[in-house]
Write a protein that holds these residues in place. Structure first.
Motif, PDB file in Angstrom:
ATOM      1  N   ALA A 291       0.868  -1.175   0.000  1.00 21.25           N
ATOM      2  CA  ALA A 291       0.000   0.000   0.000  1.00 21.25           C
ATOM      3  C   ALA A 291       0.905   1.225   0.000  1.00 21.25           C
ATOM      4  CB  ALA A 291      -0.898   0.007   1.235  1.00 21.25           C
ATOM      5  N   PRO A 292       0.727   2.150  -0.956  1.00 22.65           N
ATOM      6  CA  PRO A 292       1.614   3.316  -1.020  1.00 22.65           C
ATOM      7  C   PRO A 292       1.486   4.183   0.219  1.00 22.65           C
ATOM      8  CG  PRO A 292      -0.271   3.615  -2.465  1.00 22.65           C
ATOM      9  CD  PRO A 292      -0.324   2.191  -1.985  1.00 22.65           C
ATOM     10  N   ARG A 293       2.616   4.672   0.709  1.00 24.62           N
ATOM     11  CA  ARG A 293       2.623   5.553   1.890  1.00 24.62           C
ATOM     12  C   ARG A 293       2.658   7.025   1.505  1.00 24.62           C
ATOM     13  NH1 ARG A 293       2.787   1.917   6.477  1.00 24.62           N
ATOM     14  NH2 ARG A 293       2.671  -0.059   5.381  1.00 24.62           N
ATOM     15  N   GLY A 294       2.764   7.279   0.213  1.00 25.93           N
ATOM     16  CA  GLY A 294       2.794   8.655  -0.254  1.00 25.93           C
ATOM     17  C   GLY A 294       2.802   8.699  -1.765  1.00 25.93           C
ATOM     18  N   ARG A 295       2.890   9.923  -2.303  1.00 27.46           N
ATOM     19  CA  ARG A 295       2.897  10.100  -3.759  1.00 27.46           C
ATOM     20  C   ARG A 295       3.960  11.117  -4.139  1.00 27.46           C
ATOM     21  NH1 ARG A 295      -2.684  11.008  -6.581  1.00 27.46           N
ATOM     22  NH2 ARG A 295      -2.449  13.093  -5.665  1.00 27.46           N
ATOM     23  N   LEU A 296       4.647  10.829  -5.238  1.00 34.08           N
ATOM     24  CA  LEU A 296       5.610  11.744  -5.823  1.00 34.08           C
ATOM     25  C   LEU A 296       5.043  12.206  -7.160  1.00 34.08           C
ATOM     26  CD1 LEU A 296       8.932   9.759  -5.190  1.00 34.08           C
ATOM     27  CD2 LEU A 296       7.750  11.346  -3.663  1.00 34.08           C
ATOM     28  N   HIS A 297       4.881  13.513  -7.320  1.00 37.07           N
ATOM     29  CA  HIS A 297       4.335  14.078  -8.551  1.00 37.07           C
ATOM     30  C   HIS A 297       5.475  14.336  -9.534  1.00 37.07           C
ATOM     31  CE1 HIS A 297       0.216  14.955  -6.975  1.00 37.07           C
ATOM     32  NE2 HIS A 297       0.869  14.830  -5.826  1.00 37.07           N
ATOM     33  N   LEU A 298       5.359  13.792 -10.747  1.00 37.40           N
ATOM     34  CA  LEU A 298       6.420  13.870 -11.745  1.00 37.40           C
ATOM     35  C   LEU A 298       6.067  14.876 -12.843  1.00 37.40           C
ATOM     36  CD1 LEU A 298       7.032  11.214 -10.234  1.00 37.40           C
ATOM     37  CD2 LEU A 298       7.564  10.180 -12.440  1.00 37.40           C
ATOM     38  N   ASP A 299       7.095  15.548 -13.358  1.00 38.72           N
ATOM     39  CA  ASP A 299       6.878  16.383 -14.536  1.00 38.72           C
ATOM     40  C   ASP A 299       6.879  15.486 -15.779  1.00 38.72           C
ATOM     41  OD1 ASP A 299       9.534  15.906 -15.360  1.00 38.72           O
ATOM     42  OD2 ASP A 299      10.287  17.734 -14.413  1.00 38.72           O
ATOM     43  N   PRO A 300       6.436  16.001 -16.944  1.00 37.48           N
ATOM     44  CA  PRO A 300       6.344  15.144 -18.137  1.00 37.48           C
ATOM     45  C   PRO A 300       7.649  14.453 -18.515  1.00 37.48           C
ATOM     46  CG  PRO A 300       5.145  17.200 -18.482  1.00 37.48           C
ATOM     47  CD  PRO A 300       5.893  17.352 -17.191  1.00 37.48           C
ATOM     48  N   GLY A 301       8.767  15.143 -18.341  1.00 39.03           N
ATOM     49  CA  GLY A 301      10.050  14.529 -18.671  1.00 39.03           C
ATOM     50  C   GLY A 301      10.361  13.346 -17.783  1.00 39.03           C
ATOM     51  N   ALA A 302      10.033  13.458 -16.505  1.00 36.43           N
ATOM     52  CA  ALA A 302      10.284  12.352 -15.585  1.00 36.43           C
ATOM     53  C   ALA A 302       9.373  11.171 -15.880  1.00 36.43           C
ATOM     54  CB  ALA A 302      10.096  12.821 -14.145  1.00 36.43           C
TER      55      ALA A 302
END
Length: 385
Positions: A291-302
């Motif tokens: 179960a994910p403990r968090g979220r990392l928001h990525l830019d389009p390049g990533a």
């Protein structure tokens, strides 16, 4: 959501015996609450005995059987004078605490007729989402099988909370099948197969085989079971089949009264073909048993680097961080729309990351030291969703 026909008719219409079923040595069988209980609640002895006679016949011939059984809450309804499945968690837990003892006791007596011993294994989400617990669950199940006992697995409804529960045993069964490296998963319920729609409607047909997602296109998957004592419907069963087949395990979906012909390899129900390649157990665990403990928001390049080129995630490609996690926890990597594209094990605590975002690893190493010249999520610890 299905109609039942004679086994002979089915065999004649649908071809030869399924070799993948008859050659399976380690089998996980899941049965739902409505297939074990009366409409008013309480265990149906005839149904329990029929299931156990089928599984006992397998186990006494040297095949290994793991039973994932719902029914604890349903079994506790009648003894507590409850007319229907309660909606509040506290009453559900009370019903489970009464019903689980009745359920395992009934199984123990039924399997004893086949000179087989049962072992109760109650799991919570933590037991299959935390790596150390996952390994411990494997050791317990493996030892029971080595001792020629029949493990009977259920979610520990007595202590599970809304935040840490499976919600149904279909997903649990798929994870257990992968955990014990099963050769076959059989999902038994009150439906005889997967249908293209409501079988009462003209034009609906039974789906005999599923080779991939294309075979599910346009299929109208219904809701919860008709008896009203379970939580899983066809949606959860199809998702469980996706999980298991993705690990290379074939799946048979059919009604509980058809368990014997299904396990004999007769072409009843729906057969889900496994994927040709079995993923690494570690990546399977990461994708389906965490179960994910968090979220990392990525830019389009990533997003392109991670998804398109299978690269590691670097601080420069992250635009925002959600959640409270520590290094080593699973986190979801989401695109600019917030949709998860991958899951990985993060190398930093959540509190550290905001000051690193948008900066290159060489810049961070120069400013903060060589310990910061590392990926936020390494590609070896990353799985695409």
């Amino acid at each position: 959501m299905g109609t039942r026909r004679g086994v002979a008719d089915r065999s004649a219409q649908n071809g030869p015996v399924r070799e993948a079923v008859t050659s399976a040595r380690r089998i996980v069988v899941k049965i739902g609450s409505s297939s074990l209980t009366t409409p008013a609640g309480g265990l149906d002895d005839t149904r329990v005995d029929a299931l156990v006679d089928t599984l006992g016949a397998l186990a006494t011939t040297g095949r290994e059987v793991v039973l994932v059984s719902s029914g604890a809450i349903a079994a506790g309804l009648a003894p507590l004078g409850l007319p229907r499945r309660p909606r509040d968690l506290a009453t559900q837990q009370a019903a489970a605490s009464v019903g689980q003892g009745l359920l395992i006791g009934r199984y123990a007596a039924a399997f004893a007729r086949h000179r087989l011993t049962v072992g109760q294994v109650l799991l919570t989400v933590d037991d299959v989402t935390r790596r150390a617990h996952y390994r411990n669950a494997y050791r317990t199940l493996r030892k029971l099988l080595d001792l020629r006992a029949v493990p009977i697995v259920n979610e520990n409804d007595t202590v599970a909370t809304e935040e840490i529960r499976f919600g149904d045993n279909d997903r649990l069964a798929a994870l257990v099948a992968a955990l014990v490296d099963a050769d076959l998963l059989v999902l038994l319920s009150d439906v005889d197969a997967l249908w293209t729609g409501d079988p009462a409607r003209a034009g609906s047909t039974r789906i005999t085989e599923v080779h991939g997602e294309g075979d599910l296109a346009g299929v109208d998957i219904g809701g919860a079971g008709r008896a009203g004592v379970g939580t899983g419907g066809m949606v959860t069963k199809v998702e469980a089949a996706r999980i298991a087949t993705g690990f290379g395990i074939p799946v048979v979906l059919t009604a509980a009264p058809l368990a014997a012909p299904a396990l004999a390899g007769e072409p009843v129900g729906t057969f889900f073909h496994p994927s040709s390649r079995r993923p690494a157990a570690r990546l399977f665990w990461l994708a389906h048993a965490t179960a994910p403990r968090g979220r990392l928001h990525l830019d389009p390049g990533a997003v392109q680097a991670v998804v398109g080129r299978r690269k590691s995630l670097l601080p420069a490609g992250i635009t925002a961080v959600d959640g409270a996690f520590t290094a080593g926890d699973p986190v979801d990597l989401v695109d600019t729309e917030g949709a998860p594209v991958a899951r990985g094990l993060v190398n930093y605590d959540a509190i550290e990351l905001p000051g690193l975002l948008g900066r290159s690893t060489s810049e961070l190493a120069a400013a903060l030291g060589p310990a910061y010249e590392r990926e936020v999520v390494h590609r070896d610890d990353l799985v695409l969703l």
